[in-house]
Design a protein around this motif. Sequence first.
Motif, PDB file in Angstrom:
ATOM      1  N   ASP A 237       0.845  -1.186   0.000  1.00 12.78           N
ATOM      2  CA  ASP A 237       0.000   0.000   0.000  1.00 12.78           C
ATOM      3  C   ASP A 237       0.886   1.244   0.000  1.00 12.78           C
ATOM      4  O   ASP A 237       1.746   1.394   0.866  1.00 12.78           O
ATOM      5  CB  ASP A 237      -0.897  -0.007   1.247  1.00 12.78           C
ATOM      6  N   PRO A 238       0.693   2.150  -0.955  1.00 10.88           N
ATOM      7  CA  PRO A 238       1.548   3.341  -1.003  1.00 10.88           C
ATOM      8  C   PRO A 238       1.353   4.296   0.165  1.00 10.88           C
ATOM      9  O   PRO A 238       2.198   5.172   0.380  1.00 10.88           O
ATOM     10  CB  PRO A 238       1.156   4.011  -2.326  1.00 10.88           C
ATOM     11  N   GLU A 239       0.264   4.126   0.911  1.00 15.12           N
ATOM     12  CA  GLU A 239      -0.014   5.050   2.013  1.00 15.12           C
ATOM     13  C   GLU A 239       0.221   4.443   3.388  1.00 15.12           C
ATOM     14  O   GLU A 239       0.463   5.179   4.357  1.00 15.12           O
ATOM     15  CB  GLU A 239      -1.471   5.539   1.934  1.00 15.12           C
ATOM     16  N   THR A 240       0.165   3.125   3.507  1.00 12.62           N
ATOM     17  CA  THR A 240       0.190   2.474   4.810  1.00 12.62           C
ATOM     18  C   THR A 240       1.116   1.266   4.774  1.00 12.62           C
ATOM     19  O   THR A 240       1.124   0.503   3.806  1.00 12.62           O
ATOM     20  CB  THR A 240      -1.228   2.014   5.205  1.00 12.62           C
ATOM     21  N   THR A 241       1.889   1.076   5.848  1.00 12.54           N
ATOM     22  CA  THR A 241       2.759  -0.089   5.937  1.00 12.54           C
ATOM     23  C   THR A 241       1.947  -1.315   6.342  1.00 12.54           C
ATOM     24  O   THR A 241       0.756  -1.220   6.686  1.00 12.54           O
ATOM     25  CB  THR A 241       3.875   0.146   6.968  1.00 12.54           C
ATOM     26  N   ALA A 242       2.584  -2.476   6.337  1.00 13.91           N
ATOM     27  CA  ALA A 242       1.885  -3.725   6.640  1.00 13.91           C
ATOM     28  C   ALA A 242       1.298  -3.739   8.046  1.00 13.91           C
ATOM     29  O   ALA A 242       0.278  -4.393   8.290  1.00 13.91           O
ATOM     30  CB  ALA A 242       2.840  -4.909   6.456  1.00 13.91           C
TER      31      ALA A 242
ATOM     32  N   GLY B 274       0.107  -1.075   9.543  1.00 11.67           N
ATOM     33  CA  GLY B 274      -0.881  -0.006   9.670  1.00 11.67           C
ATOM     34  C   GLY B 274      -0.329   1.371   9.937  1.00 11.67           C
ATOM     35  O   GLY B 274      -1.108   2.324  10.104  1.00 11.67           O
ATOM     36  N   ALA B 275       1.000   1.533   9.926  1.00 16.16           N
ATOM     37  CA  ALA B 275       1.586   2.855  10.158  1.00 16.16           C
ATOM     38  C   ALA B 275       1.563   3.685   8.878  1.00 16.16           C
ATOM     39  O   ALA B 275       1.459   3.151   7.769  1.00 16.16           O
ATOM     40  CB  ALA B 275       3.021   2.706  10.664  1.00 16.16           C
ATOM     41  N   ALA B 276       1.669   4.986   9.040  1.00 11.32           N
ATOM     42  CA  ALA B 276       1.690   5.886   7.884  1.00 11.32           C
ATOM     43  C   ALA B 276       3.026   5.760   7.166  1.00 11.32           C
ATOM     44  O   ALA B 276       4.087   5.921   7.769  1.00 11.32           O
ATOM     45  CB  ALA B 276       1.468   7.323   8.340  1.00 11.32           C
ATOM     46  N   ARG B 277       2.962   5.454   5.871  1.00 13.27           N
ATOM     47  CA  ARG B 277       4.190   5.298   5.092  1.00 13.27           C
ATOM     48  C   ARG B 277       4.844   6.655   4.830  1.00 13.27           C
ATOM     49  O   ARG B 277       4.165   7.657   4.624  1.00 13.27           O
ATOM     50  CB  ARG B 277       3.877   4.628   3.757  1.00 13.27           C
ATOM     51  N   ALA B 278       6.169   6.654   4.798  1.00 17.30           N
ATOM     52  CA  ALA B 278       6.905   7.876   4.513  1.00 17.30           C
ATOM     53  C   ALA B 278       6.797   8.237   3.033  1.00 17.30           C
ATOM     54  O   ALA B 278       6.732   7.360   2.167  1.00 17.30           O
ATOM     55  CB  ALA B 278       8.367   7.712   4.908  1.00 17.30           C
TER      56      ALA B 278
END
Length: 316
Positions: A16-21, A23-27
């Motif tokens: 997911d380009p917005e969220t890590t596996a 559930g954290a916000a991706r940089a």
Amino acid sequence: MSTLKERPLDRTKFRDPETTADGAARAHVDLKRLDTLWFNTGTLCNLACTHCYIESSPRNDSLVYISRAEVAAYLDEIEALDLGTREIGLTGGEPFMNPEIIGILRLCLERGYHVLLLTNAMRPMMKRAEELKALKPLADGKLVLRVSLDHYGQEVHETERGPRSWAPAIEGLCWLARQGFAIDVAGRDLSGEGEASLRDGYAELFRELELPLDARDPAQLVIFPEMDETADVPEITTDCWSILNVVPDSVMCASSRMVVKRKGEARPKVLPCTLLPYDQGFEMGETLSEALGQVSLNHPHCARFCVLGGASCSAR
């Protein structure tokens, strides 16, 4: 117990380009300035290295030769958009296999850009030696040729690049130095011995060859981290910037883009950086104006090479 590096990549990551596996916000990284525009000159190469991230070989033409006219169109766009781009990077494959490479070099130098060209310095370059020498008046102070030597020793280098690849590379590197071209060297930590030991080894090699290179200078000897897409690596979250004490502006996609031309496609495409030539999820459009937006750090290379590895492909 295996380390993170030894474990296979968790396939739930980097989806997911917005969220890590977890559930954290991706940089994400914003383009602050287009300092460097890279062109992939084509994936064909005279070598088939064991761990080539772009899978270059004598048979891989997935990225076809880019033309001088196509490069010129992007230089025109740089100037029309007043992007202030300082450097043009040329990579492959082996750039000297592109039949238009001398014309591309001349174009970029005549337009006033600094140019960084990545080469293995072998037969494709030496076949163009006289044409390259003719560019010397334009090249002084503006052209750097970065030669790939994967180790300071022949055995490790040829384990990666194949038998009989050492001597021609050394010959080409020394020829460039004798002609007075600005050079640097790109190595890799293939042996696992660590950066300090590698720099010691390269320093001895440079002394033996009487090359004007300082192995302690990270601009003159660039040691790249390995980029095994199958090995596990942490995802980069927005919290990682402060945890790792890394600023987003230091990451390659904050200051560069790369142009590739895929086989069968009518026009080149712009990507965030040199490391993601085949991932269509990272395509940003056909023009620079379309490619000035934010980049999601949604690939293992974003973590392994750029954020955790602290590496960049640009010149001094």
